[in-house]
Design an enzyme around this catalytic site. Structure first.
Site, PDB file in Angstrom:
ATOM      1  N   PHE A   1       2.278   8.262  -1.439  1.00  0.00           N
ATOM      2  CA  PHE A   1       1.653   6.968  -1.168  1.00  0.00           C
ATOM      3  C   PHE A   1       0.142   7.027  -1.378  1.00  0.00           C
ATOM      4  O   PHE A   1      -0.510   6.025  -1.434  1.00  0.00           O
ATOM      5  CB  PHE A   1       1.942   6.505   0.256  1.00  0.00           C
ATOM      6  CG  PHE A   1       3.415   6.487   0.566  1.00  0.00           C
ATOM      7  CD1 PHE A   1       4.335   6.072  -0.377  1.00  0.00           C
ATOM      8  CD2 PHE A   1       3.889   6.899   1.795  1.00  0.00           C
ATOM      9  CE1 PHE A   1       5.689   6.064  -0.107  1.00  0.00           C
ATOM     10  CE2 PHE A   1       5.238   6.883   2.099  1.00  0.00           C
ATOM     11  CZ  PHE A   1       6.139   6.462   1.136  1.00  0.00           C
TER      12      PHE A   1
ATOM     13  N   TRP B   1       0.831  -1.209   0.000  1.00  0.00           N
ATOM     14  CA  TRP B   1       0.000   0.000   0.000  1.00  0.00           C
ATOM     15  C   TRP B   1       0.863   1.256   0.000  1.00  0.00           C
ATOM     16  O   TRP B   1       0.509   2.275  -0.594  1.00  0.00           O
ATOM     17  CB  TRP B   1      -0.919  -0.005   1.231  1.00  0.00           C
ATOM     18  CG  TRP B   1      -1.743   1.231   1.391  1.00  0.00           C
ATOM     19  CD1 TRP B   1      -2.962   1.489   0.840  1.00  0.00           C
ATOM     20  CD2 TRP B   1      -1.412   2.405   2.158  1.00  0.00           C
ATOM     21  NE1 TRP B   1      -3.413   2.746   1.218  1.00  0.00           N
ATOM     22  CE2 TRP B   1      -2.475   3.323   2.027  1.00  0.00           C
ATOM     23  CE3 TRP B   1      -0.317   2.763   2.949  1.00  0.00           C
ATOM     24  CZ2 TRP B   1      -2.478   4.564   2.646  1.00  0.00           C
ATOM     25  CZ3 TRP B   1      -0.321   4.003   3.576  1.00  0.00           C
ATOM     26  CH2 TRP B   1      -1.384   4.881   3.421  1.00  0.00           C
ATOM     27  N   HIS B   2       2.027   1.176   0.651  1.00  0.00           N
ATOM     28  CA  HIS B   2       2.878   2.357   0.765  1.00  0.00           C
ATOM     29  C   HIS B   2       3.568   2.723  -0.544  1.00  0.00           C
ATOM     30  O   HIS B   2       3.982   3.876  -0.713  1.00  0.00           O
ATOM     31  CB  HIS B   2       3.936   2.156   1.851  1.00  0.00           C
ATOM     32  CG  HIS B   2       3.419   2.365   3.240  1.00  0.00           C
ATOM     33  ND1 HIS B   2       2.745   1.399   3.938  1.00  0.00           N
ATOM     34  CD2 HIS B   2       3.463   3.456   4.053  1.00  0.00           C
ATOM     35  CE1 HIS B   2       2.407   1.877   5.125  1.00  0.00           C
ATOM     36  NE2 HIS B   2       2.817   3.121   5.216  1.00  0.00           N
ATOM     37  N   GLY B   3       3.735   1.790  -1.443  1.00  0.00           N
ATOM     38  CA  GLY B   3       4.396   2.150  -2.687  1.00  0.00           C
ATOM     39  C   GLY B   3       4.579   0.962  -3.608  1.00  0.00           C
ATOM     40  O   GLY B   3       4.633  -0.189  -3.160  1.00  0.00           O
TER      41      GLY B   3
END
Length: 471
Positions: free
Chosen positions: A471, A324-326
């Site tokens: 993000f 989800w962060h990248g």
């Protein structure tokens, strides 16, 4: 539009002034909605269309869920929301990542495949508002909540500018009810909100951008391998940078909402005083942690089906949280490390749960937790695995004949700032900022507030975007 810019300062003064006018409540909500669209349009106006799509689809999906008579119809409405929201997120955030990995797989099989140039632009905050809108329909589907009573309240929930692009990740049950009745901040609330905004900007502008970003970049982006001292100081600098950057955004957002008469939940609770990794995730990015728990970990089985299923659920949740962060495998590795930490901690607790450490041991476990968290930050900050392992070798003292990368001033500044941050977190780990402020004399608060505001004005540079915007 970023919080740390003169443009936002003018924008917020105008919004606050309009919200204070003797207008009807519906008119004031419309003003907030239009202001929120303007706030987002300052980045890239066409991407407002994505906000509209998400808002309209989830509004009608929730209405359909309530009125559907058959289970199959309810599932169809729920799937519509999931497919539209996650489809947009997958395309804009992971489309290019998927193409590049597919091309790499084809090359490994001996197939010369060159993906077309996509040039996909990532909409700011898409991960945050996607999770917020998705929680709306999922809660209605699971019968945890009823739909919003009118479209205006729901649209304002989606677009409310303080939380729109980088959280906290709001649930409809937290914000929509606040839009139902007229709200206006008291004088004390406005003063405290402005003080929170000043604190948040001080963390971002002065600490994150002014002192911690340069040494972190000087080590992580260097062309030569760092020695042990530079590697550790660079990693500590990034741990402080990302905390001050992201917690600074959340603090500013909470303060802005408070000035307008709305309450938003805490997103950070002094995480570098955590003892253990479950404690860390109860203190770091709290709204994401609770979202992953409620909509991933528990549906995957949680701790209801035995140890093996629990460990699988933990690992999958953290791997997906990392992704989800990248769109990079280093983020997946970061999430995987946290999954391993959490699984290991659960195993130790199952065997030694009766043990109660003394004060010194408790503090030592906290420092060990912080040290291991810093190891995970290496993967979060590094652009490649090669860069991450180079940093880890440096931290282990395994770099042969390293060249100095940081100046004496940077070494001392990072050491002092991070020691102060960790000390403050330990001092505050079992209390709240409000409780501490209530015990401080008003003149001391005024002096501290003025000093932070002065430092922000002096240090204010180019208005660097917040890290979590990507993000």
């Amino acid at each position: 539009m970023v919080f740390n810019s003169l443009t936002f300062a003018v924008f917020f003064v105008l919004v606050l002034a309009m919200h204070s006018l003797p207008l009807g409540w519906t008119t004031r909500k419309v003003n907030l909605l239009l202001a929120s669209y303007l706030f987002y349009a300052a980045w890239n106006p066409p991407f407002i269309i994505l906000l509209w799509i998400s808002t309209v689809v989830d509004w009608y999906a929730a209405q359909g869920l309530v009125h559907a008579q058959r289970p199959l119809a309810r599932k169809a409405w729920m799937l519509l929301s999931v497919v539209v929201n996650l489809g947009m997120l997958a395309w804009f955030k992971y489309g290019e990542f998927a193409l590049d990995n597919f091309a790499a797989l084809m090359h490994s099989l001996g197939v010369a495949y060159q993906p077309p140039k996509s040039d996909i632009v990532l909409p700011v905050g898409i991960s945050f508002y996607t999770f917020a809108t998705l929680s709306y329909t999922l809660d209605v589907y699971l019968r945890r909540a009823m739909p919003a009573r009118n479209f205006l309240d729901y649209a304002l929930f989606v677009t409310f500018f303080p939380h729109l692009v980088a959280g906290p990740i709001m649930r409809p049950t937290e914000l929509v009810p606040q839009f139902e009745q007229p709200r206006r901040a008291s004088g004390d609330a406005i003063r405290f909100g402005l003080a929170l905004m000043t604190l948040g900007l001080f963390m971002k502008v002065v600490l994150a951008d002014g002192f911690l970003a340069p040494p972190a970049e000087g080590v992580f982006d260097a062309k030569t391998a760092p020695g042990a001292l530079d590697a550790w100081i660079g990693t500590l600098a990034f741990s402080g940078q990302i905390f001050c950057d992201f917690a600074g955004y959340s603090t500013t957002a909470i303060g802005a909402a408070m000035c307008l008469g709305f309450a938003m939940p805490d997103n950070f609770r002094f995480p570098y005083a955590a003892v253990g990794f479950s404690d860390f995730w109860r203190r770091w990015h709290i709204t994401l942690s609770s979202w992953l728990r409620d909509y991933l970990y528990i549906p995957l089985g949680g701790n209801r089906h035995g140890p093996a299923r629990t460990y699988i659920a933990l690992m999958l949740t953290m791997l997906l949280g990392g992704l989800w962060h990248g769109a990079n495998w280093t983020f997946v590795a970061w999430g995987g490390l946290h999954g391993l930490y959490l699984a290991g901690e659960r195993m130790l607790r199952s065997r030694f749960g009766h043990w109660r450490p003394g004060p010194l041991t408790f503090f030592g476990l906290g420092l060990l937790t912080y040290a291991l968290i810093n190891v995970t930050w290496v993967f979060f900050r590094s652009k490649t695995f090669e860069g991450a392992f180079t940093m880890l070798r440096g931290m282990a003292g395994a770099t042969p004949h390293p060249m100095p990368l940081l100046s004496a001033f940077e070494l001392i500044a990072v050491a002092l700032i991070m020691t102060s941050i960790v000390a403050v977190h330990w001092r505050m780990r079992d209390t709240t900022l409000e409780a501490v402020v209530a015990r401080i004399p008003a003149p001391a608060i005024a002096i501290g507030w003025a000093a932070m505001a002065f430092a922000v004005v002096v240090e204010q540079g180019e208005g660097n975007a917040f890290i979590y915007f990507q993000f």
